[in-house]
Write an enzyme that holds these catalytic residues in place. Structure first.
Site, PDB file in Angstrom:
ATOM      1  N   GLU A  81       1.007  -5.773   3.396  1.00 59.34           N
ATOM      2  CA  GLU A  81       1.741  -4.523   3.604  1.00 59.34           C
ATOM      3  C   GLU A  81       1.595  -4.073   5.045  1.00 59.34           C
ATOM      4  O   GLU A  81       0.539  -4.209   5.650  1.00 59.34           O
ATOM      5  CB  GLU A  81       1.159  -3.390   2.741  1.00 59.34           C
ATOM      6  CG  GLU A  81       1.337  -3.515   1.259  1.00 59.34           C
ATOM      7  CD  GLU A  81       0.717  -2.303   0.543  1.00 59.34           C
ATOM      8  OE1 GLU A  81       0.551  -1.231   1.156  1.00 59.34           O
ATOM      9  OE2 GLU A  81       0.371  -2.445  -0.638  1.00 59.34           O
ATOM     10  N   GLU A 133      -5.305  -2.635  -3.881  1.00 61.24           N
ATOM     11  CA  GLU A 133      -6.281  -1.926  -3.041  1.00 61.24           C
ATOM     12  C   GLU A 133      -7.461  -1.358  -3.833  1.00 61.24           C
ATOM     13  O   GLU A 133      -7.681  -0.143  -3.884  1.00 61.24           O
ATOM     14  CB  GLU A 133      -5.600  -0.807  -2.264  1.00 61.24           C
ATOM     15  CG  GLU A 133      -4.610  -1.322  -1.242  1.00 61.24           C
ATOM     16  CD  GLU A 133      -4.141  -0.254  -0.254  1.00 61.24           C
ATOM     17  OE1 GLU A 133      -4.211   0.936  -0.585  1.00 61.24           O
ATOM     18  OE2 GLU A 133      -3.704  -0.628   0.845  1.00 61.24           O
TER      19      GLU A 133
HETATM   20  C1  GLA Z   1      -1.217   1.336   0.355  1.00 60.94           C
HETATM   21  C2  GLA Z   1      -0.735   0.995  -1.040  1.00 60.94           C
HETATM   22  C3  GLA Z   1       0.724   1.132  -1.219  1.00 60.94           C
HETATM   23  C4  GLA Z   1       1.267   2.346  -0.497  1.00 60.94           C
HETATM   24  C5  GLA Z   1       0.874   2.282   0.949  1.00 60.94           C
HETATM   25  C6  GLA Z   1       1.417   3.442   1.761  1.00 60.94           C
HETATM   26  O1  GLA Z   1      -1.363   0.283   1.169  1.00 60.94           O
HETATM   27  O2  GLA Z   1      -1.136  -0.288  -1.445  1.00 60.94           O
HETATM   28  O3  GLA Z   1       0.970   1.233  -2.610  1.00 60.94           O
HETATM   29  O4  GLA Z   1       0.746   3.492  -1.070  1.00 60.94           O
HETATM   30  O5  GLA Z   1      -0.514   2.328   1.042  1.00 60.94           O
HETATM   31  O6  GLA Z   1       1.019   3.352   3.104  1.00 60.94           O
END
Ligand code: GLA
Ligand code: ZN
Length: 676
Positions: A307, A150
């Site tokens: 995710e 991210e």
């Molecule tokens: C992001 C991060 C993860 C985690 C999630 C929690 O997407 O990439 O490492 O922290 O948020 O929602």
């Protein structure tokens, strides 16, 4: 296919075995098998573990983990661990920590916290990515490389300032050209030396919330930061590629995340992946739109749902549980819109630090007798049954909506005419009007080739980049329907106004010119009054936000404003252009207007909805592959809903049953239908 080694919809997600011990790992694997989990993402935040010091690396834990995962039959998405730098690095090399918007130097802590122009960060992140690739390139568990995590956040340190000046020299050549592009004679900001240029932050040109006194420098700073972070990605990617020649490389994106121009990023990525975290109240069409945008980043290629939470987040104000059935429903929503994976954050809830209350496949209870686990396991079985059937299937939409990050930056940095204008929400209004009627749309870049579409919608195309107006003209002249809205055609890519009457470069295509732009506070309206019926449009509709006061030149006037001193001026126009038509909607229209309006445009072009009647809360979308066509019906209601299908029989791929006529979708139910 993402990787031939796993020819099915990947199922799994982020896994942090380094936070646990051998007894837990055994349990993890037992439960992964129960749940049909076949891929895990590891090593996302393990830099400190992998590199205890300047020149010491220790991959013993990772070697063991990779081997164990392989022995247990799992594939691995291997991250490069560079999303949070080690504490020793911050202490020894202060250049890795960022300087914030107010010029404050950060100390160690948090994550996604490295200065993108730090020589130390670039050197060590590239180096560890290379070492990982060298070590694991041939590991049988390896499926995909996951660079950092991210990317985001800006830095305002001196190294970034120096790099910004170099970036400007590359883009503009001379200081004179910079002064022109930023219109620096305004407020006497003329620069005589490159070193006089400082970063636009809370100490110089900007204030909280995208407020800038000089849009030119602020816009270029955003471009520069997007490029700087992208350079960090490229350094790691290239280091991986030196060793690992064929395994695809990605980094996880964040939908409409405002800070990075993902169309630029997509060019450097082998496959798009993204993290989807809607809240209980996020409109389902908004999530659908973001999936479509992620699909649009690489010309419609399938993407990865990297995710999502199986149950709840921890970082929202109110972290509601996903209601029973919702995790499955939203997983299929991603698949319906082009995802070839369903992955979670996280496999097992950690016991300490801020994500201990973030949902996980394995909860703190530690066993499989939980609602969440049961739902995860049921979905795992279904995905197993679907096999490779949907992989690589695409959209065949005939309507495109243009999306542009630079345009968004310029609109939202603009001082006036209103603080309320949010680019993504205006795009969503158009998207939602199509969504509610079962009309599929693609989200594409202004640079994309949109000749394959019948209808192209460009909401608030404030910034018209070089060549774009000509492209829109060509598309329309060849028979396309082009739609744009208020506050369009105003500036070029430097946010300099095109003089001679708005909408500037689009004036010829639209056959109108705008003399003034009115703005009203939220809750105050004007009206779009139809001159005569247009499809099902008839009478008067409220409109809000901004109101262009336009004059028709060659365009026909379809509707006029209903009140105020500009009552009777055009608000909806159409201009015949070559074989096509160009529409201008001079204000922000409501759903009551937009739905019938877009319906009529689709009817005129023979663009059919996926189902004729779309009951409230029902989502319809389609993926096609090699002559096969898969219609997804998703019921976002808690209650059952009836959907009328077209002629013929259909097979529901999830149950194998044959359906026809009217089908009953259970509350939060899903059907994937193929003509039988
Ligand atoms: C992001 C991060 C993860 C985690 C999630 C929690 O997407 O990439 O490492 O922290 O948020 O929602
Ligand atoms: Zn910096």
């Amino acid at each position: 296919m993402i990787n031939q080694k796993l020819p099915k919809m990947w199922y799994g997600g982020d896994y942090n075995p380094e936070q646990w011990g051998p007894e837990d790992w055994k349990e993890d694997h037992r439960m992964f098998k129960l749940a049909g989990i076949d891929v895990v993402t590891i090593n996302v935040f393990s830099w400190a573990l992998n590199q205890p010091g300047e020149n010491t690396y220790d991959f013993a834990w990772l070697d063991e983990t990779m081997d164990r995962l392989h022995a247990e039959g799992l594939g691995v998405v291997l991250a490069t661990s560079t999303a949070a730098h080690p504490a020793w690095m911050a202490k020894r090399h202060p250049d890795v920590t960022r300087v914030d918007f107010y010029g404050r130097k950060r100390t160690f802590g948090g994550r996604h916290n490295s200065c993108p122009n730090s020589k130390t960060y670039r050197k060590y992140s590239g180096r560890i990515a290379g070492k990982l690739a060298e070590r694991y390139q041939d590991h049988p568990a390896l499926l995909l490389w996951h660079v950092s995590n991210e990317y985001g956040g800006y830095c305002y340190c001196d190294n970034c300032a120096t790099a910004f000046r170099v970036w400007l020299q590359d883009r503009y050549g001379t200081l004179d050209a910079v002064n022109k592009a930023w219109n620096t004679r305004f407020w006497g900001h003329t620069f005589y030396d490159w070193d006089e240029i400082v970063l636009p932050n809370g100490m110089s040109e900007e204030g909280e919330g995208n407020v800038s006194a000089f849009q030119g420098i602020s816009l270029d700073f955003r471009r520069f930061m997007s490029d700087s972070l992208l350079d960090c990605y490229k350094i790691e990617r290239d280091a991986i590629r030196e060793h690992s020649k064929d395994v695809p490389i990605t980094t996880n994106l964040m939908g409409t995340f405002p800070q990075l121009n993902y169309f630029d990023w997509a060019k450097e990525m082998d496959i798009i992946s993204w993290d989807n975290y809607p809240s209980l109240t996020t409109p389902v069409s908004e999530t659908a739109m973001v999936h479509d945008l992620m699909r649009g980043l690489k010309d419609g290629a399938p993407f990865m749902l990297m995710e999502q939470t199986p149950s709840q987040q921890n970082w929202q104000a109110y972290n509601s549980l996903k209601r029973p059935g919702v995790m499955r429903l939203w997983s299929y929503q991603a698949v319906a819109r082009g995802a070839d994976t369903v992955m979670f954050f996280q496999m097992r809830r950690s016991i300490g630090a801020c994500e201990k209350y973030h949902g996980a496949v394995i909860e703190h209870a530690g066993h499989e007798h939980t609602r969440v686990f049961r739902e995860v396991a049921e979905l795992g079985q279904e995905l197993m049954q679907l096999g490779d059937m949907l992989l690589d299937a695409r959209s065949d939409a005939r309507v495109a909506i243009l999306y542009d990050w630079e345009n968004r930056w310029a609109i939202e940095l603009s001082s006036g005419p209103t603080v309320e204008l949010q680019y993504a929400s205006e795009v969503h209004k158009y998207y939602d009007a199509l969504f509610k009627q079962g009309i599929q749309a693609d989200l594409v870049s202004v640079e994309a080739d949109y000749n394959q579409y019948d209808i192209v919608i460009a909401p608030v195309m404030y910034m018209v980049k070089a060549g774009v107006a000509q492209k829109a003209e060509k598309f329309t002249a060849a028979g396309g329907t082009f739609v744009t809205t208020f506050f369009s055609g105003i500036v070029n890519e430097n946010d300099l106004v095109t003089v001679g009457g708005y909408p500037g470069e689009l004036r010829n295509l639209l056959g109108i010119w705008a003399e003034e732009i009115d703005a009203l506070p939220a809750g105050q309206y004007n009206q779009i009054v139809m001159k005569k019926p247009f499809g099902k449009l008839e009478g008067s509709y409220n409109c809000e936000l901004l109101f262009d006061l336009i004059h028709a030149e060659s365009a026909d006037v379809l509707a006029e404003y209903g009140s105020d001193f500009y009552k009777g001026m055009p608000v909806l126009t159409v201009n015949a252009f070559g074989k096509g038509e160009a529409y201008y909607v001079a204000t922000s229209a409501s759903a009551e207007f937009l739905q019938p309006f877009l319906k009529k445009l689709c009817e005129d072009r023979g663009v059919e909805p996926l189902i004729q009647e779309v009951p409230p809360g029902i989502e319809a979308t389609k993926r096609v592959k090699g002559g096969r066509s898969f219609l997804f019906l998703l019921n976002h209601n808690a209650e059952n809903a009836a959907v009328i299908l077209g002629d013929g029989k259909h097979r529901d791929l999830l149950t194998g049953s044959i359906v026809q006529g009217t089908v009953e979708l259970s509350g939060r139910g899903v059907m994937i239908l193929e003509k039988a």
